[in-house]
Structures are given as C-alpha cells and as structure tokens.
Design an enzyme around this catalytic site. Sequence first.
Site, mmCIF file in Angstrom:
data_model
loop_
_atom_site.group_PDB
_atom_site.id
_atom_site.type_symbol
_atom_site.label_atom_id
_atom_site.label_comp_id
_atom_site.label_asym_id
_atom_site.label_seq_id
_atom_site.Cartn_x
_atom_site.Cartn_y
_atom_site.Cartn_z
ATOM 1 N N LYS A 107 0.608 -1.003 0.015
ATOM 2 C CA LYS A 107 0.067 0.007 0.113
ATOM 3 C C LYS A 107 0.972 1.308 -0.025
ATOM 4 C CE LYS A 107 -1.724 1.672 3.942
ATOM 5 N NZ LYS A 107 -1.510 3.238 4.151
ATOM 6 N N ASN A 108 1.849 1.218 0.882
ATOM 7 C CA ASN A 108 2.775 2.455 1.090
ATOM 8 C C ASN A 108 3.701 2.734 -0.009
ATOM 9 O OD1 ASN A 108 0.985 2.982 3.142
ATOM 10 N ND2 ASN A 108 2.413 2.404 4.688
ATOM 11 N N ARG B 130 -4.456 10.226 3.402
ATOM 12 C CA ARG B 130 -3.111 10.964 3.891
ATOM 13 C C ARG B 130 -2.365 11.131 2.518
ATOM 14 N NH1 ARG B 130 -0.467 14.222 7.503
ATOM 15 N NH2 ARG B 130 2.027 14.102 7.031
ATOM 16 N N CYS C 95 -5.475 7.914 8.639
ATOM 17 C CA CYS C 95 -5.656 7.578 10.086
ATOM 18 C C CYS C 95 -5.650 8.603 10.990
ATOM 19 C CB CYS C 95 -4.983 6.414 10.405
ATOM 20 S SG CYS C 95 -5.287 4.738 9.580
ATOM 21 N N ARG D 288 -0.345 14.978 12.631
ATOM 22 C CA ARG D 288 -0.089 14.737 11.315
ATOM 23 C C ARG D 288 0.080 15.835 10.535
ATOM 24 N NH1 ARG D 288 -2.269 9.098 8.939
ATOM 25 N NH2 ARG D 288 -0.135 8.928 8.309
ATOM 26 N N PRO D 289 0.988 16.979 11.042
ATOM 27 C CA PRO D 289 1.267 18.055 10.236
ATOM 28 C C PRO D 289 1.747 17.819 8.731
ATOM 29 C CG PRO D 289 2.716 18.169 12.044
ATOM 30 C CD PRO D 289 1.813 16.994 12.096
ATOM 31 N N ILE D 290 1.721 19.009 8.059
ATOM 32 C CA ILE D 290 2.537 18.968 6.678
ATOM 33 C C ILE D 290 3.585 19.942 6.588
ATOM 34 C CG2 ILE D 290 0.721 17.638 5.519
ATOM 35 C CD1 ILE D 290 -0.220 20.482 4.296
ATOM 36 N N ASP D 291 4.098 20.629 7.893
ATOM 37 C CA ASP D 291 5.037 21.520 7.696
ATOM 38 C C ASP D 291 6.346 21.326 7.092
ATOM 39 O OD1 ASP D 291 6.687 21.005 10.842
ATOM 40 O OD2 ASP D 291 5.079 19.783 9.857
ATOM 41 N N ASP E 156 3.864 1.014 12.226
ATOM 42 C CA ASP E 156 2.532 0.258 11.469
ATOM 43 C C ASP E 156 2.400 -1.090 11.914
ATOM 44 O OD1 ASP E 156 3.187 2.020 8.316
ATOM 45 O OD2 ASP E 156 2.051 2.606 10.186
ATOM 46 N N ILE F 101 6.494 7.495 16.962
ATOM 47 C CA ILE F 101 6.347 8.245 15.762
ATOM 48 C C ILE F 101 5.029 9.027 15.731
ATOM 49 C CG2 ILE F 101 5.866 7.934 13.266
ATOM 50 C CD1 ILE F 101 8.667 6.666 14.303
ATOM 51 N N ARG G 194 -9.209 -0.465 3.868
ATOM 52 C CA ARG G 194 -8.683 0.724 3.529
ATOM 53 C C ARG G 194 -6.876 0.157 2.935
ATOM 54 N NH1 ARG G 194 -7.499 4.665 7.229
ATOM 55 N NH2 ARG G 194 -5.970 5.123 5.379
HETATM 56 C C1 EPZ Z 1 3.915 7.187 6.221
HETATM 57 O O1 EPZ Z 1 3.056 8.158 6.773
HETATM 58 C C2 EPZ Z 1 3.013 5.990 6.145
HETATM 59 N N1 EPZ Z 1 1.892 6.238 5.074
HETATM 60 C C3 EPZ Z 1 2.498 5.486 7.320
HETATM 61 O O2 EPZ Z 1 1.743 4.461 7.483
HETATM 62 C C4 EPZ Z 1 3.536 5.119 8.373
HETATM 63 O O3 EPZ Z 1 3.077 5.138 9.885
HETATM 64 C C5 EPZ Z 1 4.480 6.550 8.379
HETATM 65 O O4 EPZ Z 1 4.999 6.872 7.145
HETATM 66 C C6 EPZ Z 1 5.494 6.201 9.367
HETATM 67 O O5 EPZ Z 1 6.293 5.029 8.892
HETATM 68 C C7 EPZ Z 1 2.145 6.096 3.792
HETATM 69 O O6 EPZ Z 1 3.514 5.887 3.236
HETATM 70 C C8 EPZ Z 1 1.098 6.212 2.996
HETATM 71 P P1 EPZ Z 1 5.740 10.542 8.261
HETATM 72 P P2 EPZ Z 1 3.437 9.572 6.668
HETATM 73 O O7 EPZ Z 1 5.368 11.898 7.711
HETATM 74 O O8 EPZ Z 1 4.208 9.937 5.457
HETATM 75 C C9 EPZ Z 1 5.644 14.109 11.506
HETATM 76 C C10 EPZ Z 1 -0.101 2.894 7.555
HETATM 77 O O9 EPZ Z 1 -0.804 2.550 8.442
HETATM 78 N N2 EPZ Z 1 5.547 15.008 10.690
HETATM 79 O O10 EPZ Z 1 7.080 9.899 8.336
HETATM 80 O O11 EPZ Z 1 2.388 10.478 7.244
HETATM 81 C C11 EPZ Z 1 4.228 13.123 11.887
HETATM 82 O O12 EPZ Z 1 3.178 13.715 12.583
HETATM 83 C C12 EPZ Z 1 0.318 4.603 7.771
HETATM 84 O O13 EPZ Z 1 -0.107 2.318 6.390
HETATM 85 C C13 EPZ Z 1 5.615 16.252 10.900
HETATM 86 O O14 EPZ Z 1 5.678 16.754 12.120
HETATM 87 O O15 EPZ Z 1 4.649 9.674 7.970
HETATM 88 C C14 EPZ Z 1 4.641 12.003 12.567
HETATM 89 O O16 EPZ Z 1 4.739 12.212 13.816
HETATM 90 C C15 EPZ Z 1 -0.338 5.151 8.736
HETATM 91 N N3 EPZ Z 1 5.458 17.167 9.903
HETATM 92 C C16 EPZ Z 1 6.262 11.521 12.066
HETATM 93 O O17 EPZ Z 1 6.628 13.027 11.376
HETATM 94 C C17 EPZ Z 1 5.366 16.766 8.453
HETATM 95 O O18 EPZ Z 1 5.390 17.512 7.684
HETATM 96 C C18 EPZ Z 1 6.144 10.778 10.965
HETATM 97 O O19 EPZ Z 1 5.320 10.952 9.863
HETATM 98 C C19 EPZ Z 1 5.303 15.351 8.286
HETATM 99 C C20 EPZ Z 1 5.456 14.536 9.331
#
Ligand code: EPZ
Length: 429
Positions: free
Chosen positions: A22-23, A92, A116, A121-124, A310, A332, A402
């Site tokens: 999926k990812n 997401r 989820c 989960r910010p996008i900063d 995950d 995380i 999903r």
């Molecule tokens: C990916 O999510 C995966 N999703 C998630 O899988 C997985 O849990 C996660 O990576 C961590 O391994 C997909 O690949 C589609 P991150 P993503 O950006 O990209 C913080 C599942 O169950 N952060 O690495 O959203 C964030 O809040 C899903 O399959 C910021 O602060 O993960 C988190 O605490 C759930 N600012 C941490 O970083 C940002 O701009 C990790 O998030 C981006 C992230």
Amino acid sequence: MESYYIEGGVPLRGEYRVKGAKNSALPILAATICRAGVYEIYDCPKIGDVFAMLEILKSLGAKTIWEDDCLIVDSRNVDDYAVPESLMSEIRSSIFLMGSLLARGGEAVIYRPGGCDIGRRPIDIHIAGLEQLGFEVDILDGKIRCKGICHGGKITMPYPSVGATENLMMAALAGKGDTILENCAIEPEIVDLQGFLRNIGFQVFGAGTDTIFVKGSYGNSLSKNSIERMYFVIEDRIEAATYMAAVIGTGGRAVFRNIRPNIMKSVLDVYERMGAIVRTSDNMIELWVPKDLKNAGIVVTQPYPGFPTDCQPQLMTLCAKAKGLSTIREEIFESRFEHKNQLIKMGADIETCGKNAIIRGTEILHGREVKAMDLRGGAALVIAGLMAEGTTIVRDAFHVQRGYEDLEKGIKLLGGLIERKRESKKEKT
Ligand code: EPZ
C-alpha cells in the site's frame, strides 16, 4: 457497514503470497502524473486507499482501468491541477499530488490530507521543503496553492518524514537546478518510488540512504513526449508482519512467499524474541512458535530500519497473551493506542502512560464485540479475535479494508474462521 465475525482458537497454517505494498503503490500512483504516459502497474493492491487515489487521478483527467492484476493509468490527458477537498480528505496520500502536479505543470491546489486519526500529522516539513525549492505556497481557508519553478538546492529535513521525502523527490523533478535532499527517510517504499521515477525517465539517486539527489529536468524532452511503461510494486512488509502475527498468535505455522527477509529484520527480531522460530531464504519466510509466546521486553517504534509503528498494534495484541511484561514505546505518532481499550474489552491487561504501553500477558482473551478505530488497530483486533476464545465481532471493517486486500480470504486460506458480513445500521446496534 461491514463487520468481521471471527471464531478464535484455530492455529493458522499453510502458505501465503504477500501482496503489493500500500505505502508504495500510493506514491507511485501519484507519480504517474509527473509525466504524461500510459502506465501498467502490477501487484497494486485492491484496497480502499488505492481506490480513493484512483478517484483523485480521474478527477484530474487521468483514465484508470483494472485488467485482471494489472492497473492501467493513462495520465496523458491530465488537464487540471486542483484536487477537490472531498477527495483530499479521504486519504493521507493525497498529499503526494502536491509534488507530482508541481513536477507536471508547476502548479498544485490541494487541501489538508485525511488518513488514519493516529496523531496531529502536520505537513509543515512538506511545505517548508517546497518553499526552499523555490515554490510559492499560499494557504487560505484550508486551501493550499503551490506554484512556481523549482530552482533546486540542498534541503536538510528536520525529521526523516516518509511522506515529505517522497513529495519533495517528486516536486524537484522539473527543477531548473538539481536538488539534494538530506536527512531523508530510508523506507523500502521510497526506494520503490525512485525505481518507478527512473523507469519513466527521471534521474533520481540515493533513495534508501539519508541523502537523495534529484536531477532537475526543466525544459527537457521529458515533459514533451508521453511514454508507455510497466512497473511492479514491491511487496507489503506490513501486510506480511500482520499475517505473521496472526500465525504466531494462534500457535500456527506458515510459509510466506514474495517477501524479502532483509526488509522485515526489526519485526522478525521481535517475533523471534517472543519465541518464534524463523526460517528464511531470498524471497521466503517460514515461521512457527513451538511453545507459548514469551513477552517482547521493550520495543520502541522508529523510522526504518527500526520497528515500524505500523506493526505496533499487532504487536500489542501478541503481548496481551504472552508470558510476562512487555513495554511498547510509540515514538512516531502521538495517539496510536486507540486499540488498547478494545483489547481490554477482550480481557487484555494494558496500561498506557504517554508514549508507553505496559502489557501484562494474560492466559485467555475472550471473544467480544469490538470496534476498529483505524487501519492497523483494526487489523490488531482481527488477530485478537483469532487468538481469543469464542466469537469476536469487529465493527467498522472499512478501516481494515483501506489497507488490506481481502483480509478474510487470506485468513481463510490459512485455515482461520472468519466471515465478513454487510449489516444495515439498524442490524448493527
Ligand atoms: C507514512 O506516513 C505511512 N503512510 C504511514 O503508514 C507510516 O505510519 C508512516 O509513514 C511512518 O512510517 C504512507 O506511506 C502512505 P511521516 P507519513 O511523514 O508519510 C511527523 C499505515 O498504517 N511529521 O514519516 O504521514 C508526523 O506527524 C500508515 O500504513 C511532521 O511533524 O509519515 C509523524 O509524527 C499510517 N511534519 C512523523 O513525522 C510533517 O510535515 C512521521 O510522519 C510530516 C510528518
């Protein structure tokens, strides 16, 4: 509304071929926009999040069609750069259209992504990276408008975010200059995205390490000529870990095919610590548990190659029936223990305090009516149902669908007793 009805106590046995990831599939599908073309994607899982991504691609003008196990995406006639809020809020991964639309035409209009509910989960990091690449980013009333030409440069991410690494990889493709991304996430799914981007003619190097180099392709042929390509999505290590937890949790034995042990190391280490016997070869893993499960000791979720967040809920379920005390620290996501209370309804002994969950193993889990709160938490409840005595009903199965293709078929294949039933709201209460 659908629910899973599970009869517990049957050891899972047999063979299972792990499906596509999926990812990996989600960023790759978004990347089909980066360059006009017709793409045959193999091993793309038929799951809710993929269907939501296809709706987004279609809303932008792409054509998509499944031919057996091949998903064909035709992105030649993409003529829009704005993704509707309703589609953005579904998943997401909709955030990946930011990078791919910027690569395609230098403009993207999106909204905050869904996904989820496991933390803020910010996008900063995504936004800051785009601004450093030279894009203008305006956020007004929830609408995020990005545009401009990437001038390239060196970006050091404050945290190895998976999504930000993938999004910035794509946004930098049409750069006037080359880009170096540092402190990148190194997940295998990022290597797969690089594989797809190179397959369609872009020059990207270093994925799988903390430094990625993206050659800017502004003004060269890539944007003018459309192409036809095929690509195979890598296997889903999280799906594999989930089925493996169900096998060792029920005291079974199974062989998993189409799975590379080296991308599962941190998970297999913990399963072995709990008493599983693991046999591997290049693309196969066999495992079983000769005796009762032992506790997991202390497990901390971390970015790859650490223990995946995950797989945390599935591990909590195993620890609930393991001998002794286990501690899981979720590093995380801020609120990824929603499954705890449902497991306690089944007789588990779990306490949480901040990022820590303390699990005291109990002899028996009891079949109960429980509710899936998110994707992996829902999968953990299905495993608990297979390990429990009696009948378990897992409501809101949509969360699980999903991210898992035909979970009930896979469990039945391994001898588990599970039915998926559609129910009207009235029947459900
Ligand atoms: C990916 O999510 C995966 N999703 C998630 O899988 C997985 O849990 C996660 O990576 C961590 O391994 C997909 O690949 C589609 P991150 P993503 O950006 O990209 C913080 C599942 O169950 N952060 O690495 O959203 C964030 O809040 C899903 O399959 C910021 O602060 O993960 C988190 O605490 C759930 N600012 C941490 O970083 C940002 O701009 C990790 O998030 C981006 C992230």
